[in-house]
Enzyme design. Structure first.
Site, mmCIF file in Angstrom:
data_model
loop_
_atom_site.group_PDB
_atom_site.id
_atom_site.type_symbol
_atom_site.label_atom_id
_atom_site.label_comp_id
_atom_site.label_asym_id
_atom_site.label_seq_id
_atom_site.Cartn_x
_atom_site.Cartn_y
_atom_site.Cartn_z
ATOM 1 N N ASP A 114 0.815 -1.219 0.000
ATOM 2 C CA ASP A 114 0.000 0.000 0.000
ATOM 3 C C ASP A 114 0.843 1.261 0.000
ATOM 4 O O ASP A 114 2.050 1.218 0.161
ATOM 5 C CB ASP A 114 -0.854 0.033 1.269
ATOM 6 C CG ASP A 114 -2.050 -0.883 1.158
ATOM 7 O OD1 ASP A 114 -2.409 -1.234 0.027
ATOM 8 O OD2 ASP A 114 -2.610 -1.240 2.216
ATOM 9 N N LYS A 140 -3.970 3.589 -3.317
ATOM 10 C CA LYS A 140 -5.074 4.189 -4.057
ATOM 11 C C LYS A 140 -5.558 5.459 -3.385
ATOM 12 O O LYS A 140 -5.367 5.657 -2.187
ATOM 13 C CB LYS A 140 -6.228 3.201 -4.153
ATOM 14 C CG LYS A 140 -6.662 2.695 -2.792
ATOM 15 C CD LYS A 140 -6.821 1.202 -2.766
ATOM 16 C CE LYS A 140 -6.879 0.706 -1.337
ATOM 17 N NZ LYS A 140 -6.895 -0.730 -1.227
ATOM 18 N N MET A 178 -7.441 8.959 10.002
ATOM 19 C CA MET A 178 -8.134 9.439 8.801
ATOM 20 C C MET A 178 -9.049 10.621 9.144
ATOM 21 O O MET A 178 -10.144 10.745 8.591
ATOM 22 C CB MET A 178 -8.965 8.311 8.163
ATOM 23 C CG MET A 178 -8.107 7.133 7.734
ATOM 24 S SD MET A 178 -9.043 5.774 7.033
ATOM 25 C CE MET A 178 -9.655 4.960 8.502
HETATM 26 N N1 SAH Z 1 -3.712 0.120 9.555
HETATM 27 C C1 SAH Z 1 -3.159 1.417 9.754
HETATM 28 C C2 SAH Z 1 -4.187 2.526 9.592
HETATM 29 C C3 SAH Z 1 -4.719 2.618 8.189
HETATM 30 S S1 SAH Z 1 -5.866 3.941 7.979
HETATM 31 C C4 SAH Z 1 -2.492 1.467 11.137
HETATM 32 O O1 SAH Z 1 -2.672 0.574 11.940
HETATM 33 O O2 SAH Z 1 -1.736 2.403 11.373
HETATM 34 C C5 SAH Z 1 -4.811 5.227 7.418
HETATM 35 C C6 SAH Z 1 -4.667 6.272 8.464
HETATM 36 O O3 SAH Z 1 -3.711 5.875 9.410
HETATM 37 C C7 SAH Z 1 -4.184 7.604 7.961
HETATM 38 O O4 SAH Z 1 -5.217 8.378 7.436
HETATM 39 C C8 SAH Z 1 -3.626 8.215 9.223
HETATM 40 O O5 SAH Z 1 -4.650 8.708 10.043
HETATM 41 C C9 SAH Z 1 -3.051 7.007 9.900
HETATM 42 N N2 SAH Z 1 -1.611 6.839 9.629
HETATM 43 C C10 SAH Z 1 -1.007 5.807 9.045
HETATM 44 N N3 SAH Z 1 0.330 5.979 9.044
HETATM 45 C C11 SAH Z 1 0.563 7.146 9.657
HETATM 46 C C12 SAH Z 1 1.733 7.870 10.010
HETATM 47 N N4 SAH Z 1 2.954 7.424 9.697
HETATM 48 N N5 SAH Z 1 1.607 9.039 10.657
HETATM 49 C C13 SAH Z 1 0.404 9.505 10.989
HETATM 50 N N6 SAH Z 1 -0.740 8.865 10.678
HETATM 51 C C14 SAH Z 1 -0.671 7.698 10.043
#
Ligand code: SAH
Length: 537
Positions: free
Chosen positions: A36, A58, A191
């Protein structure tokens, strides 16, 4: 045909060190990796070179169609008997739609495993110095999605959903714990950037005070991490310039950041540094740079090859010598290989004095049970000549690379020594699959500095013909004067030369450089008389 297997692997939040050991093992065995947008590209390097890498990142607008396609792709690749790694940002089951993918696999009868990951919900606050729970401050935390689609399908606003679930959990946990207390719980929203305004409004409606501390952590755990702190009263205004991905943290724990902020304060934070090195050597330098907050990019420009003809080295090793001077760890390895090939061991050096130039060289000798009689920290020929003392009549073996400096042998001969200078190994330009990415990063001005630890890495870098535009040239840092001179001879402008000629000294010199005047590097490079990085020849 036997079906393959799909590993649904959490890649962690961004810092490539935050993947699990099991996740790395899966990547090492992968035939196909489907990854991803939020996955660190460095992680793909764990996979075999020939593994197929498929990007399915995406935009949020075409989520549903793409998700179906991804599910289909997983099934299709596994049915071909392949070992598939589905690499997902953070933890695959935290808003990662990993559950949907697992369901698709279950329905298709494809074996799968889930390898949990470090979720950004906890890790991004941690890297911003915010513990999600803290004794006496917050006794629990809850993670929500701020994604509009998620909210709409539930027919709730985010805060309402939050309130309901908090009430439910308060009821379940009973009166001992007491009702949800906005002052003592931490709220984490993923998000949520795009809907920040409505999320904040709902929280205020629900009884949160305008003064509640809030933080937005963008690109958490990466060198690009950015944190905006405020209150529910002003975060919308303060976060105006902040784009996704970011984690929103709401609660008193945010106040701890002031004292616990550790990541963004490190001296080389946010600096992307190209580390040129030998392919065979693990980069201690990269680890030290990372410790100081830099993002090291390994660039193996040189590889070590055995000599085409071992006879000269074998013959030299059969002769008696008073001294053997090793100028590199690679020289030690090469000599050791030839000794072993002849059925000999460390006793070959009984009665022979050993000199190691460079601490890494001495360490390599020690690894073979050999104690250097004389260790020179600095890679400087004159100092080595002086250190040997009275060389008159001494028989000295100097195993070296095919492109070694002449100064050492010359100096020793001038002092009356008999020097056997023998080529122990060859160096060659490494062909490297990642150099295209590095080329692109240099061209886009995304590399802040390049470090060189030997004249051969300078030459290797030069011959790899990567270049950057003059206006965005990185600074050049060298381990010592010999390396710096090689760089200058090839037309590079050298900005930093380490005072102590070790990798630690080099890191200290870089820290010093940036602490004295952080912005100086790039500006000076823009005005400099020559481009820091050579144009192709
Ligand atoms: N499965 C992922 C979350 C996926 S949803 C997890 O456990 O982290 C995607 C959201 O995750 C983004 O919109 C943001 O809010 C958050 N996110 C993912 N990576 C991030 C990062 N390095 N820094 C800040 N927010 C992050």
């Amino acid at each position: 045909m036997i079906s393959g297997i799909v590993y649904i692997v959490g890649a962690g939040p961004g810092d490539p060190g935050l993947i699990t050991v099991k996740g790395v093992e899966c990547l090492r065995r992968a035939d196909v990796i489907i990854y991803d947008r939020l996955v660190s590209p460095h992680l793909l390097d764990y996979a075999p070179f020939q593994a197929e890498r498929i990007y399915v990142g995406k935009a949020s607008s075409d989520h549903i169609r793409s998700q179906k396609e991804t599910n289909r792709l997983l099934v299709e690749k596994a049915r071909q008997g392949k070992t598939v790694v589905r690499l997902k940002g953070g933890d695959p089951f935290v808003f990662g739609r990993g559950g949907e993918e697992a369901l698709a696999l279950a329905e298709a009868g494809i074996p799968f495993e889930v390898v949990p990951g470090v979720t950004s919900a906890i890790a991004a606050p941690a890297y911003a110095g915010i513990p999600v729970t803290h004794r006496g401050v917050a006794r629990s935390f809850a993670v929500f999605s701020g994604h509009r689609a998620e909210l709409e399908t539930r027919g709730h606003g985010d805060a309402e959903t939050a309130a309901e679930s908090r009430q439910a959990s308060a009821d379940t946990l009973g009166s001992e714990r007491g009702p949800w207390n906005v002052e003592r719980e931490t709220l984490i929203v993923l998000m949520g950037v795009e809907n920040l305004g409505s999320i904040v409004a709902s929280l205020l409606e629900e009884g949160y005070s305008l003064e509640t501390p809030v933080a937005l952590v963008r690109w958490g755990t990466t060198p690009q991490q950015e944190t905006v702190v405020g209150t529910l009263g002003d975060i919308v205004e303060r976060g105006r310039e902040l784009y996704p991905p970011a984690v929103l943290v709401v609660g008193q724990v945010v106040s701890l950041r002031e004292r616990l902020k550790w990541f963004e304060d490190r001296p080389l934070f946010g600096k992307r540094i190209l580390v040129t090195r030998f392919r065979e050597q693990r980069s201690e330098l990269s680890c030290l740079l990372a410790e100081q907050g830099a993002e090291p990019i390994d660039f193996p420009v040189i590889q070590i090859l055995p000599t085409e003809d071992n006879t000269p080295l074998d013959e030299a090793l059969a002769l008696p010598h008073d001294w053997v001077i090793f100028t590199s760890a690679n020289g030690v390895k090469a000599v050791w290989d030839r000794l072993q090939a002849a059925g000999r061991d460390a006793r070959a050096f009984a009665g022979v004095r050993l000199c190691a130039i460079g601490l890494a060289t001495a360490a390599e000798l020690a690894a073979h049970g050999l104690h250097a009689d004389f260790v020179l920290a600095r890679h400087i020929a004159e100092a080595a000549v002086a250190g040997i003392g009275d060389a008159t009549g001494q028989r000295i073996l100097l195993p070296r690379a095919d492109i070694a400096q002449e100064a050492l042998a010359q100096g020793l001969r001038q002092k009356g020594a008999f020097v056997d200078e023998v080529v122990a190994y060859r160096t060659a330009i490494a062909s490297d699959p990642t150099s295209n990415d590095i080329r692109a990063m240099l061209q886009d001005g995304q590399i802040d500095a390049i470090v060189f630890t030997s004249p051969s890495t300078v030459r290797g870098f030069f011959e790899s013909k990567v270049q950057s535009p003059k206006s965005k040239a990185p600074i050049v840092a060298c381990i010592g004067p010999v390396t710096a001179q090689t760089a200058r001879d090839l037309g590079l402008r050298v900005d930093v030369v380490a005072k102590e000629h070790t990798v630690k000294g080099l890191v200290a010199a870089l820290v010093d450089y940036y602490q004295k005047d952080g912005s100086r590097g790039l500006e000076k490079a823009a005005e400099g008389p020559t481009s820091s990085v050579p144009a192709p020849t």
